[in-house]
Design an enzyme around this catalytic site. Structure first.
Site, PDB file in Angstrom:
ATOM      1  N   GLU A   1      55.662  36.133  60.063  1.00 31.94           N
ATOM      2  CA  GLU A   1      55.653  34.773  60.595  1.00 31.94           C
ATOM      3  C   GLU A   1      56.333  34.849  61.961  1.00 31.94           C
ATOM      4  O   GLU A   1      57.428  35.420  62.072  1.00 31.94           O
ATOM      5  CB  GLU A   1      56.457  33.830  59.699  1.00 31.94           C
ATOM      6  CG  GLU A   1      55.820  33.542  58.356  1.00 31.94           C
ATOM      7  CD  GLU A   1      56.728  32.703  57.459  1.00 31.94           C
ATOM      8  OE1 GLU A   1      56.252  31.699  56.927  1.00 31.94           O
ATOM      9  OE2 GLU A   1      57.905  33.053  57.272  1.00 31.94           O
TER      10      GLU A   1
ATOM     11  N   ASN B   1      58.118  30.472  52.801  1.00 31.50           N
ATOM     12  CA  ASN B   1      59.191  30.190  51.842  1.00 31.50           C
ATOM     13  C   ASN B   1      59.326  28.718  51.481  1.00 31.50           C
ATOM     14  O   ASN B   1      59.794  28.389  50.393  1.00 31.50           O
ATOM     15  CB  ASN B   1      60.521  30.770  52.315  1.00 31.50           C
ATOM     16  CG  ASN B   1      60.563  32.265  52.028  1.00 31.50           C
ATOM     17  OD1 ASN B   1      59.829  32.759  51.152  1.00 31.50           O
ATOM     18  ND2 ASN B   1      61.389  32.995  52.756  1.00 31.50           N
TER      19      ASN B   1
ATOM     20  N   SER C   1      65.731  34.736  57.287  1.00 33.73           N
ATOM     21  CA  SER C   1      64.847  34.019  56.365  1.00 33.73           C
ATOM     22  C   SER C   1      65.143  32.532  56.366  1.00 33.73           C
ATOM     23  O   SER C   1      64.267  31.725  56.094  1.00 33.73           O
ATOM     24  CB  SER C   1      65.034  34.519  54.934  1.00 33.73           C
ATOM     25  OG  SER C   1      64.714  35.865  54.850  1.00 33.73           O
TER      26      SER C   1
ATOM     27  N   HIS D   1      59.577  37.056  61.292  1.00 32.08           N
ATOM     28  CA  HIS D   1      59.950  37.149  59.878  1.00 32.08           C
ATOM     29  C   HIS D   1      59.008  38.069  59.111  1.00 32.08           C
ATOM     30  O   HIS D   1      57.841  37.742  58.905  1.00 32.08           O
ATOM     31  CB  HIS D   1      59.956  35.736  59.275  1.00 32.08           C
ATOM     32  CG  HIS D   1      60.476  35.690  57.883  1.00 32.08           C
ATOM     33  ND1 HIS D   1      59.834  35.034  56.856  1.00 32.08           N
ATOM     34  CD2 HIS D   1      61.600  36.220  57.335  1.00 32.08           C
ATOM     35  CE1 HIS D   1      60.536  35.164  55.752  1.00 32.08           C
ATOM     36  NE2 HIS D   1      61.602  35.874  56.011  1.00 32.08           N
TER      37      HIS D   1
HETATM   38  P1  NAI Z   1      70.569  44.199  53.553  1.00 29.26           P
HETATM   39  O1  NAI Z   1      71.868  43.727  53.049  1.00 29.26           O
HETATM   40  O2  NAI Z   1      69.773  45.134  52.744  1.00 29.26           O
HETATM   41  O3  NAI Z   1      70.795  44.871  54.983  1.00 29.26           O
HETATM   42  C1  NAI Z   1      71.582  44.308  55.989  1.00 29.26           C
HETATM   43  C2  NAI Z   1      72.176  45.450  56.799  1.00 29.26           C
HETATM   44  O4  NAI Z   1      72.797  44.910  57.946  1.00 29.26           O
HETATM   45  C3  NAI Z   1      73.232  46.235  56.056  1.00 29.26           C
HETATM   46  O5  NAI Z   1      72.893  47.599  56.040  1.00 29.26           O
HETATM   47  C4  NAI Z   1      74.498  45.972  56.838  1.00 29.26           C
HETATM   48  O6  NAI Z   1      75.398  47.063  56.845  1.00 29.26           O
HETATM   49  C5  NAI Z   1      73.924  45.714  58.196  1.00 29.26           C
HETATM   50  N1  NAI Z   1      74.824  45.025  59.113  1.00 29.26           N
HETATM   51  C6  NAI Z   1      75.712  44.059  58.837  1.00 29.26           C
HETATM   52  N2  NAI Z   1      76.334  43.673  59.964  1.00 29.26           N
HETATM   53  C7  NAI Z   1      75.816  44.407  60.979  1.00 29.26           C
HETATM   54  C8  NAI Z   1      76.039  44.466  62.374  1.00 29.26           C
HETATM   55  N3  NAI Z   1      76.918  43.679  62.949  1.00 29.26           N
HETATM   56  N4  NAI Z   1      75.333  45.331  63.092  1.00 29.26           N
HETATM   57  C9  NAI Z   1      74.431  46.128  62.510  1.00 29.26           C
HETATM   58  N5  NAI Z   1      74.176  46.116  61.190  1.00 29.26           N
HETATM   59  C10 NAI Z   1      74.853  45.261  60.437  1.00 29.26           C
HETATM   60  O7  NAI Z   1      69.753  42.884  53.900  1.00 29.26           O
HETATM   61  P2  NAI Z   1      68.178  42.708  54.057  1.00 29.26           P
HETATM   62  O8  NAI Z   1      67.626  42.268  52.783  1.00 29.26           O
HETATM   63  O9  NAI Z   1      67.614  43.855  54.740  1.00 29.26           O
HETATM   64  O10 NAI Z   1      68.135  41.439  55.013  1.00 29.26           O
HETATM   65  C11 NAI Z   1      68.356  41.533  56.383  1.00 29.26           C
HETATM   66  C12 NAI Z   1      67.804  40.303  57.074  1.00 29.26           C
HETATM   67  O11 NAI Z   1      66.423  40.185  56.799  1.00 29.26           O
HETATM   68  C13 NAI Z   1      68.421  39.000  56.614  1.00 29.26           C
HETATM   69  O12 NAI Z   1      68.500  38.128  57.696  1.00 29.26           O
HETATM   70  C14 NAI Z   1      67.430  38.485  55.598  1.00 29.26           C
HETATM   71  O13 NAI Z   1      67.475  37.095  55.465  1.00 29.26           O
HETATM   72  C15 NAI Z   1      66.139  38.937  56.205  1.00 29.26           C
HETATM   73  N6  NAI Z   1      65.009  39.111  55.307  1.00 29.26           N
HETATM   74  C16 NAI Z   1      65.156  39.718  54.094  1.00 29.26           C
HETATM   75  C17 NAI Z   1      64.068  39.898  53.256  1.00 29.26           C
HETATM   76  C18 NAI Z   1      64.190  40.591  51.947  1.00 29.26           C
HETATM   77  O14 NAI Z   1      63.253  40.512  51.153  1.00 29.26           O
HETATM   78  N7  NAI Z   1      65.266  41.273  51.659  1.00 29.26           N
HETATM   79  C19 NAI Z   1      62.711  39.424  53.656  1.00 29.26           C
HETATM   80  C20 NAI Z   1      62.667  38.866  54.975  1.00 29.26           C
HETATM   81  C21 NAI Z   1      63.778  38.693  55.728  1.00 29.26           C
END
Ligand code: NAI
Length: 655
Positions: free
Chosen positions: A151, A190, A118, A139
């Site tokens: 995006e 954003n 993000s 994104h």
């Molecule tokens: P989250 O914390 O729910 O999930 C992240 C996952 O990545 C976790 O399950 C974690 O165990 C896993 N992880 C960490 N290191 C890892 C690795 N080396 N290999 C594989 N898995 C690994 O986070 P979320 O919210 O899903 O965000 C993920 C990405 O998406 C971030 O970059 C965030 O900025 C982006 N994003 C999030 C949005 C949201 O609304 N939550 C919207 C758009 C983008």
């Protein structure tokens, strides 16, 4: 290259949704995370969601889709077979770049790596790989299963081919997209969001009610949720960190104290049970009660100007096209009106003024109007009111005597333009109104009509000087029967809704016009009165239709001729909304826009029925018209008019 195998890294909030969307589109998906328990949970969530789709008949078999998703904790192994990689692991630069190095070394050379980050710069993440040309930002929005929009962000080395393949891939998984052509902090959505949220938070810091800000967003700006509602829903910590990260990368803004306070107090929104609103329990979804009645306490131009300024920056710097800016906010944030159309509705000049005023108040450079906006003002590209702003709109202007007719796309503005005489209704104005309404009626583009006055008054009433000059009954009859009456009937029987925007005095004939309009919006300093009896005449519409429809208060108004303040007028029911004068034109426009939603046939039919109601009192109205004609023959009429013109008290002789 054909894409068959998609590998998704990270099985959290976003990753599991992205995996589901890809599997639904028929891809073989490998979902990767660091622990089996996390993968297990992700599969449970996907399975639950797929079963729901199956129940609704949207897919044949949830099992079949689920069978396309494999899980593993072996990142390298999962990279080897991938044709397209989507990374959605935690938002930490080192975690992401470490992963990219590992998978880049083993993935097929033609495999594209997309990141769902993000806030992190795409180009910097790409530099961790040996394939920066095949690295791109993709994104998604939460939840990807519902928000079918992404995006697509170019890093500084992303190749055109990678962009093309990614666009096709996005389409193939049912996503609409915009292309963000430069890797700027926060990308498109954003950046705009943050401006809206920060301005909302600043207004709240200055004492504006949070509920009022959210009511303005929900009920007037066409957003599905209020700003504070969205912040609570997304997590105040997420917004706080995203803002910090974007600032570090050069996104200029002064942080909000209010957001910081909430963050530091651990009131992070829905997930902690309290943020800007309170929730039944942590994590429980609840739609805060936001009263529509509060919506006019906030000026939408002020609230949205910083975001419009940001949109102008994006366009001027070639980050995104105008069309994509509109699409992004509509699809990504579910805005019903795009941010640039909002600007064209407000008027670019007013946006610039609002920014300058804020710069004056707060001193922050982020309020400096973007050169693009200044240039638009310079070129008179002010939006719908000049026919061109960010977009081109249908526009026409014509003058009927001292009445200005302006077609602003699908709304006709009829402006009484005799400000030196407080828009007193003489033959010229009455006839002008008639012709302007007639023109609006014949134009199928026009969905609603707004009637307003230029200068300080809506209309101070009939032109006494003109009446005083009548030589006899014939002149009076000519005026009432040939000039005033046809215009009155034109308004009553118009098939299109007519909205009065009362910007000041609405006395005598001016108030009577308001009684005939369908909707009346008044500024706080508007005043109404039908003082005709005080000058030896009588108000024919107020005394007949007005009394029949509005009752005793109207009797009082007709008999005493006393002034009615805007708020009181609202209580009586002759005014729909009272708003600050700087919002009058916005609220009138908003009412007119609401008239677009119903079927034109229905509107015309409803208008016909309302006309019939007036018709039901036609006997009283006829008597009123006869009485006013008779009145013009009495000495008291001459005395009243004369005294008024000389600013003296009349002496009634009862003749
Ligand atoms: P989250 O914390 O729910 O999930 C992240 C996952 O990545 C976790 O399950 C974690 O165990 C896993 N992880 C960490 N290191 C890892 C690795 N080396 N290999 C594989 N898995 C690994 O986070 P979320 O919210 O899903 O965000 C993920 C990405 O998406 C971030 O970059 C965030 O900025 C982006 N994003 C999030 C949005 C949201 O609304 N939550 C919207 C758009 C983008």
């Amino acid at each position: 290259m054909e894409i068959k195998n998609v590998t998704v890294y990270g099985a959290g909030t976003m990753g599991h949704g992205i995996a589901e969307v890809c599997a639904l589109a028929g891809y073989n998906v490998t979902l990767v995370d660091i622990k089996d328990e996390i993968l297990q949970k992700a599969i449970e969530k996907i399975s639950w969601s797929l079963k729901k789709l199956e129940k609704k008949g949207q897919i044949k078999s949830s099992e079949e889709v689920l069978a396309r998703i494999k899980t593993t904790t072996d990142a390298e192994e999962a990279a080897k077979t991938a044709d397209y990689i989507i990374e959605a692991v935690v938002e930490k630069f080192d975690v992401k770049t470490d992963l990219f190095k590992r998978i880049d070394a083993v993935a097929k050379p033609e495999c594209i790596i997309a990141t769902n980050t993000s806030t992190l710069p795409i180009s910097k993440l790409a530099a961790a790989t040996n394939r920066p040309d095949k690295f791109i930002g993709l994104h998604f929005f939460n939840p990807p299963t519902l928000i079918r929009f992404v995006e697509i962000i170019r890093g500084n080395k992303t190749s055109d081919e990678t962009v093309k393949v990614t666009k096709n891939f996005a389409k193939s998984i049912g996503m609409d997209y915009v292309e963000v052509k430069k890797d700027v902090p926060g990308f498109l959505v954003n950046r705009i969001n943050l401006r809206v949220w920060i301005e909302g938070a600043r207004l709240a810091e200055e004492g504006v009610d949070i509920e009022a800000i959210d009511a303005c967003a929900r009920y007037r700006l066409g957003m599905p949720m209020g700003l504070f509602e969205v912040m609570d829903f997304s997590g105040i910590d997420v917004i706080y960190y995203a803002g910090k990260a974007m600032k570090e990368m050069g996104f200029e803004f002064v942080e909000s104290k209010l957001i910081e306070e909430k963050f530091k107090a651990g009131k992070l929104g829905m997930k902690t049970g309290e943020g800007f609103y309170k929730y039944p329990k942590p994590g429980a979804y609840f739609r805060p009660k936001i009263r529509k009645s509060k919506a006019y306490a906030v000026n939408p131009v002020k609230l949205m100007s910083p975001a419009i300024n940001e949109a102008a920056w994006l366009i001027r710097n070639g980050v995104a096209s105008k069309e994509d800016v509109e699409k992004a906010m509509k699809l990504g944030m579910n805005y019903s009106v795009g941010i640039l159309e909002m600007a064209d509705n407000f008027g670019i000049d007013r946006v610039v003024e609002a920014l300058k005023a804020r710069k004056e108040e707060r001193g922050y450079d982020e309020y400096n109007p973007d050169p693009l906006l200044l240039e638009m003002v310079e070129k008179n590209e002010l939006g719908k009111k000049t026919g061109k702003g960010f977009f081109t709109w249908k526009y026409e202007k014509e003058e009927f005597g001292r009445v200005i007719y302006e077609k602003r796309h699908d709304i006709a503005w009829i402006i009484l333009n005799r400000p030196d005489k407080l828009n007193a209704l003489d033959t010229n104005l009455w006839t002008g109104i008639y012709k302007a309404i007639d023109k609006a009626e014949k134009d199928t583009d026009v969905k609603a009509i707004i009637l307003t006055g230029s200068g300080r008054a809506f209309s101070a009433g009939d032109d006494i000087a003109e009446m005083f000059s009548w030589k006899g009954m014939a002149d009076a009859r000519d005026f009432f029967e040939k000039i005033a009456l046809p215009t009155v009937e034109k308004i009553i029987y118009s098939e299109k809704p007519i909205i009065a925007a009362v910007n000041g005095l609405a006395f005598g004939g001016g108030m009577e016009l308001c009684l005939l309009c369908d909707i009346v919006v008044a500024s706080e300093d508007a005043r109404f009165a039908v003082p005709e009896a005080r000058i030896g005449a009588l108000p024919p519409i107020a005394a007949s239709l007005g009394v029949a429809v509005f009752g005793k208060k109207m009797v009082e108004a007709v008999l005493t001729g006393e002034e009615i303040e805007a708020e009181e007028a609202k209580e009586i029911g002759i005014v729909n909304a009272v708003v600050s004068s700087d919002q009058l034109e916005d609220v009138a426009r908003e009412y007119a826009e609401k008239m677009r939603n119903p079927a034109p046939r229905s509107v015309a039919a409803i208008k016909k029925i309302i006309g019939e109601i007036y018709n039901a009192y036609s006997q009283a109205f006829k008597v009123a018209m006869r009485e006013i004609l008779i009145a013009t023959q009495f000495e008291d009429f001459k005395e009243g008019m004369g005294a008024f013109l000389k600013k003296k008290r009349p002496e009634w002789r009862g003749r």
